[in-house]
Structures are given as structure tokens and as C-alpha cells.
Enzyme design. Structure first.
Site, PDB file in Angstrom:
ATOM      1  N   LEU A   1       0.976  -1.203  -0.090  1.00  0.00           N
ATOM      2  CA  LEU A   1      -0.073   0.162   0.059  1.00  0.00           C
ATOM      3  C   LEU A   1       0.992   1.307  -0.078  1.00  0.00           C
ATOM      4  O   LEU A   1       1.976   1.392   0.852  1.00  0.00           O
ATOM      5  CB  LEU A   1      -0.803   0.096   1.050  1.00  0.00           C
ATOM      6  CG  LEU A   1      -2.306  -0.728   1.278  1.00  0.00           C
ATOM      7  CD1 LEU A   1      -2.843  -0.632   2.536  1.00  0.00           C
ATOM      8  CD2 LEU A   1      -3.202  -0.219  -0.008  1.00  0.00           C
ATOM      9  N   ASP A   2       0.539   2.109  -0.823  1.00  0.00           N
ATOM     10  CA  ASP A   2       1.459   3.320  -1.056  1.00  0.00           C
ATOM     11  C   ASP A   2       1.438   4.022   0.372  1.00  0.00           C
ATOM     12  O   ASP A   2       0.566   3.822   1.281  1.00  0.00           O
ATOM     13  CB  ASP A   2       1.032   4.298  -1.902  1.00  0.00           C
ATOM     14  CG  ASP A   2       1.011   3.725  -3.563  1.00  0.00           C
ATOM     15  OD1 ASP A   2       1.896   2.864  -3.418  1.00  0.00           O
ATOM     16  OD2 ASP A   2       0.085   3.980  -4.156  1.00  0.00           O
ATOM     17  N   ARG A   3       2.580   4.865   0.621  1.00  0.00           N
ATOM     18  CA  ARG A   3       2.627   5.529   2.021  1.00  0.00           C
ATOM     19  C   ARG A   3       1.468   6.430   1.918  1.00  0.00           C
ATOM     20  O   ARG A   3       0.836   6.888   3.137  1.00  0.00           O
ATOM     21  CB  ARG A   3       3.837   6.438   1.824  1.00  0.00           C
ATOM     22  CG  ARG A   3       4.183   7.294   2.942  1.00  0.00           C
ATOM     23  CD  ARG A   3       5.623   8.019   2.814  1.00  0.00           C
ATOM     24  NE  ARG A   3       5.654   9.111   3.706  1.00  0.00           N
ATOM     25  CZ  ARG A   3       6.626  10.082   3.795  1.00  0.00           C
ATOM     26  NH1 ARG A   3       7.335  10.181   2.492  1.00  0.00           N
ATOM     27  NH2 ARG A   3       6.556  10.949   4.540  1.00  0.00           N
TER      28      ARG A   3
ATOM     29  N   SER B   1      -1.537   5.723   1.161  1.00  0.00           N
ATOM     30  CA  SER B   1      -3.048   4.822   1.118  1.00  0.00           C
ATOM     31  C   SER B   1      -2.848   4.297   2.440  1.00  0.00           C
ATOM     32  O   SER B   1      -1.962   4.109   3.389  1.00  0.00           O
ATOM     33  CB  SER B   1      -3.096   3.704   0.199  1.00  0.00           C
ATOM     34  OG  SER B   1      -2.716   4.388  -1.134  1.00  0.00           O
TER      35      SER B   1
ATOM     36  N   ARG C   1       0.333   2.089  -7.902  1.00  0.00           N
ATOM     37  CA  ARG C   1      -0.613   3.291  -7.894  1.00  0.00           C
ATOM     38  C   ARG C   1      -1.802   2.975  -8.839  1.00  0.00           C
ATOM     39  O   ARG C   1      -2.287   3.957  -9.318  1.00  0.00           O
ATOM     40  CB  ARG C   1       0.340   4.556  -7.955  1.00  0.00           C
ATOM     41  CG  ARG C   1       1.453   4.660  -6.917  1.00  0.00           C
ATOM     42  CD  ARG C   1       2.107   6.060  -6.947  1.00  0.00           C
ATOM     43  NE  ARG C   1       1.110   7.211  -6.771  1.00  0.00           N
ATOM     44  CZ  ARG C   1       0.768   7.628  -5.380  1.00  0.00           C
ATOM     45  NH1 ARG C   1       1.377   6.865  -4.360  1.00  0.00           N
ATOM     46  NH2 ARG C   1       0.269   8.852  -5.194  1.00  0.00           N
TER      47      ARG C   1
END
Length: 189
Positions: A45-47, A49, A145
Site C-alpha cells: 500500500l502506498d505511503r 494509502s 498506484r
């Protein structure tokens, strides 16, 4: 020794790794929350998110859940800028082209009510004259992403992204920063 499976509610602004080698100001990582050695995140999970993250020391299961050929569903709640029309929803459902890649079809619906979530820190920017909406999107792939790029491609940039489920596993009663260990019976894919 049995494998370990951990469900974690990743807060906003936390890296999906146990170390931060950026050399920048110290950023929060999984190590700040999970004191269990030798477990690794299944996917990322992106930073920026939030939401459900699965960690395990079961390498075969990690590969199976990460490999797109197994098409495991991942469900996201996505707050977007603007109110997507039927054309935008249909495009997301059938797949869009992002960075020379055509996404797989997805289940996408406009939610009639906002999901019950804790407030995000810092909060999402508020614009008096630009409405927002929430989508529920279920994908069977997870490129870098991807959800953000998909919604931007159809003209509705993502403001907040929360993964709510991986297959049958959900956030349940977890709060941001909390985790719980799954039993072998709970963890079935």
C-alpha cells in the site's frame, strides 16, 4: 512451526516495509507497529494509502496472493474529487489504459453513503465548490498506484484510498495502527 498470518490496518503516512533507507527525516514503517520478526507484507500500500495489509512468513502464500495470475480480489474505498458519471464508472469497470497497460475489468460502484472510517491525519483537503464521492472498487491485480491512476484517467482524482478487503479478509474492528494474528482456519485462500 506453523506459518504466521497478520492483518494490519496500515495508517496513512506509513511505509509498507520494516526499514526506511531513504536518508530523509525518519518516516514511520511497519516496525513501528508490528514487533514480530520475519514476516513480510503481501503486496503493498502506498505511503499515502491506508487500510488492510496482510503480512506472513509463508513465502508460497505470499507469492500466490501477489501473483496476478491467481486474480485474488482486493477491495478499496476510494474518495474522488467530483461525482463520477455513468461513463466514468463504465470505463473503470471495463478497464482503462494507464502507462501503456490496459487494466483488467473491475467491479466498481458509486457508494450512496460515505464508508465509516476514522478521520485521516492530516485530513483530506476540503474545497467548498468541488464535491467529492466515494467509490468501491474491487480489482484482481495490483500495479503501482493503479487505483489512483485509474480514477485520474477517467477525470476523477483520488483524494483518499483505503483498502477494505483482501478476498474474504476485511478490516473488521481494527483501527489504524492495530493488528491481529489470524488462525489457520481464518486464513483460507
Amino acid at each position: 512451526m506453523p506459518y504466521r498470518y497478520i492483518l494490519f490496518y496500515k495508517p496513512y503516512d506509513v511505509l509498507t516495509q520494516f526499514t526506511d533507507n531513504s536518508g530523509e527525516v525518519k518516516r514511520r514503517t511497519l516496525k513501528d507497529y508490528i514487533p514480530i520478526p520475519d514476516v513480510y507484507a503481501v503486496g503493498r500500500l502506498d505511503r499515502d494509502s491506508e487500510g488492510l495489509l496482510l503480512l506472513t512468513d509463508d513465502g508460497q502464500m505470499q507469492h500466490r496472493l501477489s501473483d496476478p495470475k491467481f486474480a485474488h480480489p482486493r477491495t478499496y474505498w476510494v474518495q474522488v474529487e467530483g461525482i463520477p458519471d455513468a461513463g466514468a464508472i463504465a470505463a473503470l469497470q471495463t478497464g482503462v489504459t494507464i502507462q501503456d497497460y490496459r487494466t483488467r475489468s473491475a467491479k466498481v460502484q458509486l457508494l450512496s453513503t460515505e464508508p465509516t472510517l476514522p478521520p485521516r491525519e492530516p485530513p483530506i483537503r476540503f474545497r467548498k465548490h468541488i464535491p467529492t464521492a466515494w467509490l468501491e472498487m474491487t480489482l484482481t491485480e495490483g500495479r503501482n498506484r493503479q487505483v489512483r491512476r485509474m480514477t485520474a484517467e477517467v477525470g476523477f482524482p483520488t483524494l483518499r484510498l483505503v483498502r477494505s478487503a483482501i478476498g474474504h479478509l476485511t478490516l473488521e474492528s481494527l483501527k489504524p495502527g492495530e493488528w491481529r494474528e489470524l488462525s489457520q482456519q481464518d486464513f483460507r485462500f
